[in-house]
Design a protein around this motif. Structure first.
Motif, PDB file in Angstrom:
ATOM      1  N   ILE A 271       0.871  -1.236   0.085  1.00 45.07           N
ATOM      2  CA  ILE A 271       0.024  -0.027  -0.077  1.00 45.07           C
ATOM      3  C   ILE A 271       0.774   1.273   0.053  1.00 45.07           C
ATOM      4  O   ILE A 271       0.601   2.324  -0.727  1.00 45.07           O
ATOM      5  N   ASP A 272       1.707   1.265   0.838  1.00 47.12           N
ATOM      6  CA  ASP A 272       2.902   2.174   0.651  1.00 47.12           C
ATOM      7  C   ASP A 272       3.521   2.484  -0.685  1.00 47.12           C
ATOM      8  O   ASP A 272       3.787   3.758  -0.934  1.00 47.12           O
ATOM      9  N   LEU A 273       3.967   1.519  -1.231  1.00 46.00           N
ATOM     10  CA  LEU A 273       4.332   1.796  -2.804  1.00 46.00           C
ATOM     11  C   LEU A 273       3.299   2.212  -3.366  1.00 46.00           C
ATOM     12  O   LEU A 273       3.892   3.141  -4.328  1.00 46.00           O
ATOM     13  N   GLN A 274       2.269   1.779  -3.411  1.00 45.22           N
ATOM     14  CA  GLN A 274       1.183   2.612  -4.356  1.00 45.22           C
ATOM     15  C   GLN A 274       1.079   3.786  -4.243  1.00 45.22           C
ATOM     16  O   GLN A 274       1.121   4.616  -5.021  1.00 45.22           O
ATOM     17  N   HIS A 275       1.152   4.381  -2.857  1.00 44.42           N
ATOM     18  CA  HIS A 275       0.825   5.728  -2.678  1.00 44.42           C
ATOM     19  C   HIS A 275       2.074   6.522  -2.667  1.00 44.42           C
ATOM     20  O   HIS A 275       2.093   7.787  -2.350  1.00 44.42           O
ATOM     21  N   SER A 276       3.344   5.853  -3.001  1.00 38.58           N
ATOM     22  CA  SER A 276       4.396   6.728  -3.078  1.00 38.58           C
ATOM     23  C   SER A 276       4.508   7.296  -4.441  1.00 38.58           C
ATOM     24  O   SER A 276       5.150   8.135  -4.787  1.00 38.58           O
ATOM     25  N   LEU A 277       3.636   6.933  -5.401  1.00 37.28           N
ATOM     26  CA  LEU A 277       3.516   7.358  -6.713  1.00 37.28           C
ATOM     27  C   LEU A 277       2.478   8.378  -6.775  1.00 37.28           C
ATOM     28  O   LEU A 277       1.422   8.277  -6.173  1.00 37.28           O
ATOM     29  N   LYS A 278       2.731   9.308  -7.511  1.00 32.92           N
ATOM     30  CA  LYS A 278       1.664  10.496  -7.398  1.00 32.92           C
ATOM     31  C   LYS A 278       0.621  10.160  -8.192  1.00 32.92           C
ATOM     32  O   LYS A 278       0.406   9.282  -9.209  1.00 32.92           O
ATOM     33  N   GLY A 280      -1.524  11.229 -10.302  1.00 32.70           N
ATOM     34  CA  GLY A 280      -1.695  11.304 -11.480  1.00 32.70           C
ATOM     35  C   GLY A 280      -1.039  10.070 -12.371  1.00 32.70           C
ATOM     36  O   GLY A 280      -1.733   9.722 -13.493  1.00 32.70           O
ATOM     37  N   TYR A 281       0.082   9.660 -11.879  1.00 28.63           N
ATOM     38  CA  TYR A 281       0.877   8.578 -12.476  1.00 28.63           C
ATOM     39  C   TYR A 281      -0.008   7.267 -12.137  1.00 28.63           C
ATOM     40  O   TYR A 281      -0.006   6.241 -12.958  1.00 28.63           O
ATOM     41  N   ARG A 282      -0.747   7.130 -11.286  1.00 28.46           N
ATOM     42  CA  ARG A 282      -1.819   5.910 -10.685  1.00 28.46           C
ATOM     43  C   ARG A 282      -2.637   5.677 -11.478  1.00 28.46           C
ATOM     44  O   ARG A 282      -3.220   4.448 -11.712  1.00 28.46           O
ATOM     45  N   ARG A 283      -3.235   6.444 -12.284  1.00 30.26           N
ATOM     46  CA  ARG A 283      -4.299   6.280 -13.196  1.00 30.26           C
ATOM     47  C   ARG A 283      -4.100   5.121 -14.398  1.00 30.26           C
ATOM     48  O   ARG A 283      -5.068   4.186 -14.606  1.00 30.26           O
ATOM     49  N   GLY A 345       4.134   1.625 -11.525  1.00 33.65           N
ATOM     50  CA  GLY A 345       4.071   3.105 -12.332  1.00 33.65           C
ATOM     51  C   GLY A 345       3.451   3.084 -13.717  1.00 33.65           C
ATOM     52  O   GLY A 345       2.803   1.981 -14.014  1.00 33.65           O
ATOM     53  N   ASP A 346       3.584   4.262 -14.182  1.00 33.03           N
ATOM     54  CA  ASP A 346       3.147   4.342 -15.659  1.00 33.03           C
ATOM     55  C   ASP A 346       4.007   4.204 -16.513  1.00 33.03           C
ATOM     56  O   ASP A 346       5.121   5.026 -16.580  1.00 33.03           O
ATOM     57  N   TYR A 347       4.400   3.102 -17.407  1.00 35.41           N
ATOM     58  CA  TYR A 347       5.489   2.771 -17.967  1.00 35.41           C
ATOM     59  C   TYR A 347       5.442   3.371 -19.510  1.00 35.41           C
ATOM     60  O   TYR A 347       6.290   3.215 -20.301  1.00 35.41           O
ATOM     61  N   SER A 348       4.441   4.263 -19.657  1.00 31.55           N
ATOM     62  CA  SER A 348       4.249   4.935 -21.061  1.00 31.55           C
ATOM     63  C   SER A 348       5.572   6.056 -20.922  1.00 31.55           C
ATOM     64  O   SER A 348       5.893   6.868 -21.869  1.00 31.55           O
ATOM     65  N   VAL A 386      12.243   8.341 -19.258  1.00 29.55           N
ATOM     66  CA  VAL A 386      12.540   9.655 -19.533  1.00 29.55           C
ATOM     67  C   VAL A 386      12.112  10.477 -18.357  1.00 29.55           C
ATOM     68  O   VAL A 386      12.564  11.657 -18.171  1.00 29.55           O
ATOM     69  N   LEU A 387      11.206   9.874 -17.238  1.00 29.52           N
ATOM     70  CA  LEU A 387      10.767  10.731 -16.275  1.00 29.52           C
ATOM     71  C   LEU A 387      10.762   9.712 -14.985  1.00 29.52           C
ATOM     72  O   LEU A 387       9.891   8.690 -14.836  1.00 29.52           O
ATOM     73  N   THR A 388      11.689   9.855 -14.199  1.00 32.91           N
ATOM     74  CA  THR A 388      11.951   8.658 -13.311  1.00 32.91           C
ATOM     75  C   THR A 388      10.960   8.631 -12.096  1.00 32.91           C
ATOM     76  O   THR A 388      10.567   7.570 -11.521  1.00 32.91           O
ATOM     77  N   GLU A 389      10.352   9.653 -11.879  1.00 30.13           N
ATOM     78  CA  GLU A 389       9.244   9.804 -10.807  1.00 30.13           C
ATOM     79  C   GLU A 389       8.124   9.042 -11.374  1.00 30.13           C
ATOM     80  O   GLU A 389       7.061   8.728 -10.492  1.00 30.13           O
ATOM     81  N   ALA A 390       7.968   8.715 -12.621  1.00 31.64           N
ATOM     82  CA  ALA A 390       6.666   7.999 -13.109  1.00 31.64           C
ATOM     83  C   ALA A 390       6.646   6.540 -12.766  1.00 31.64           C
ATOM     84  O   ALA A 390       5.388   5.795 -12.737  1.00 31.64           O
ATOM     85  N   VAL A 391       7.722   5.962 -12.098  1.00 31.36           N
ATOM     86  CA  VAL A 391       7.671   4.517 -11.847  1.00 31.36           C
ATOM     87  C   VAL A 391       8.238   4.585 -10.561  1.00 31.36           C
ATOM     88  O   VAL A 391       9.616   5.009 -10.387  1.00 31.36           O
ATOM     89  N   LYS A 392       7.933   3.711  -9.715  1.00 29.49           N
ATOM     90  CA  LYS A 392       8.423   3.266  -8.510  1.00 29.49           C
ATOM     91  C   LYS A 392       8.775   1.897  -8.255  1.00 29.49           C
ATOM     92  O   LYS A 392       8.168   1.145  -9.075  1.00 29.49           O
ATOM     93  N   CYS A 393       9.746   1.683  -7.347  1.00 35.49           N
ATOM     94  CA  CYS A 393       9.998   0.105  -7.114  1.00 35.49           C
ATOM     95  C   CYS A 393       9.975  -0.152  -5.608  1.00 35.49           C
ATOM     96  O   CYS A 393      10.217   0.739  -4.745  1.00 35.49           O
ATOM     97  N   LEU A 394       9.603  -1.283  -5.275  1.00 35.12           N
ATOM     98  CA  LEU A 394       9.889  -1.706  -4.033  1.00 35.12           C
ATOM     99  C   LEU A 394      11.063  -2.572  -3.906  1.00 35.12           C
ATOM    100  O   LEU A 394      11.588  -3.384  -4.649  1.00 35.12           O
ATOM    101  N   LYS A 395      12.017  -1.969  -3.028  1.00 35.27           N
ATOM    102  CA  LYS A 395      13.337  -2.425  -2.716  1.00 35.27           C
ATOM    103  C   LYS A 395      13.455  -3.370  -1.204  1.00 35.27           C
ATOM    104  O   LYS A 395      13.096  -3.064  -0.406  1.00 35.27           O
TER     105      LYS A 395
END
Length: 399
Positions: A271-278, A280-283, A345-348, A386-395
């Protein structure tokens, strides 16, 4: 399609039984006996196996549709009964026919004029347009990432992509006060072209068998081999003679969550991973992970006691986690210390640059001793987030 629907229904039933068995046989601490665990894991493995079988069936049906469309597109008549206008260059009927005649028989000299526009040094030829389109479609079926990322086509040289590295802002000001300047800052990245290819061997007897569909065979094999190499590079590529992957240490996805345990993932961390993404990208976001990670999170529940993972029951519908798509790739890391086993994230915002023109070369002498003909196929491609904030990872926590 009814077969796939039946398989999905069966998978859903098995998963419901597995959940019920888990609830019935684990104790207050959430543990089960060794015997009960073995029974549950058999049911769980059946869910995994059915999921893979469903993916194969759907992919096969899609490829069959694509191949049928290509066959229809190559017919010489238009729907109104007239003759289809011939395309110039590599799209022409003459070029397409000459290309495959030459691939089948090197002694076919009557096709040389038609092939002049595609001739490369050392006997290679750029593949015909319609065949190239088939390859691209087939690659997308074999490579899950091609359907998610943003694909662009380049003709030559590097492709420079302008980026906004920081944005200006508005300020509240008093009457007659000076409006402060706030400019955007710009940068750019460059996408080149890295070569990926494969060698395919065909016996001479099979090659000269008129019933053997050479184009279909090469399409399928090229898609399988290069599609796998592309998918691995898009996820884990280090940028050296290959694309820069989403898991790259500095140019890939940002870390959204680090787990508290070395080899375990909790519901709260997902859940934290999901909400670490802004928001707008979660759509358009989706999860990508290895099957081993799916197996770990399949038992997790949210605060309301609902399982986070849900199997897709409708045709073409993927499994979901926290109500968003879950895609699996064998090239994602395992959930071990220090690894990044989940992307979200949004991979586009990952751009994949295809260089125009794929090249195929027939090799007559290399495998002559075994009466085989070699076909070498190459393409050039590059990619980067091209935009690193558009995709998050769980480490995973380091050991």
């Amino acid at each position: 399609m009814s077969k796939v629907l039946d398989m999905r229904a069966k998978r859903g039933e098995i998963w419901d039984r597995a959940k019920a068995y888990l609830e019935e046989h684990r104790n207050e601490s959430g543990l089960m006996s060794a015997e009960d665990t073995e029974v549950y894991e058999r049911m769980e493995q059946e869910v995994v196996d059915l999921g893979r079988a469903i993916e194969r069936e759907e992919r096969a049906e899609q490829i069959e549709r694509e191949m049928s469309e290509v066959t229809r597109a190559q017919l010489g008549s238009s729907p109104d009964g007239g003759v289809r206008p011939d395309k110039p260059g590599r799209g022409s009927v003459a070029y397409n026919e000459a290309f495959w005649k030459c691939m089948r028989d090197r002694a076919n000299y009557d096709v040389r004029n038609a092939l002049q526009i595609g001739t490369l040094s050392e006997g290679g030829y750029t593949v015909p347009d319609e065949f190239e389109h088939t390859l691209v479609q087939a690659l997308q079926e074999e490579n899950i990432m091609r359907g998610l990322v943003h694909v662009i086509t380049t003709s030559s040289g590097d492709r420079k992509i302008p980026l906004v590295t920081s944005k200006g802002s508005a300020s509240w000001i008093e009457e007659e006060a000076t409006i402060p300047e706030s400019d955007d800052a710009f940068g750019q990245i460059s996408l080149g072209a890295h070569k990926v290819g494969s060698m395919i061997r065909v016996s001479e007897e099979l090659l000269h068998d008129s019933a053997f569909d050479l184009a279909a065979y090469i399409t399928a094999e090229f898609a399988r081999r290069v599609g796998a190499a592309e998918e691995e590079a898009i996820l884990t590529g280090d940028g050296s003679h290959k694309p820069t992957g989403l898991l790259h240490a500095s140019l890939g996805a940002e870390t959204g969550v680090t787990t508290a345990a070395v080899a375990a993932i909790t519901a709260d961390e997902l859940i934290d991973l999901q909400h670490s993404l802004k928001a707008g990208y979660r759509r358009r976001a989706a999860f990508i992970m290895n099957d081993a990670v799916v197996k770990l999170i399949r038992k997790l529940k949210d605060g309301a006691g609902q399982y986070l993972w849900q199997p897709g029951l409708l045709y073409g519908q993927p499994d979901t986690l926290l109500n968003q798509r879950v895609l699996t790739s064998n090239y994602m890391p395992l959930p071990t210390a220090g690894n990044k086993p989940i992307l979200y994230g949004d991979y586009s915002y990952y751009w994949l640059a295809d260089r125009e023109g794929r090249s195929m070369q027939r090799l007559n002498e290399l495998y002559a001793q075994t009466d085989q003909i070699g076909f070498k196929i190459t393409q050039r491609v590059d990619g980067r987030l091209v935009l690193t904030e558009a995709v998050k990872c769980l480490k995973m926590k380091a050991a």
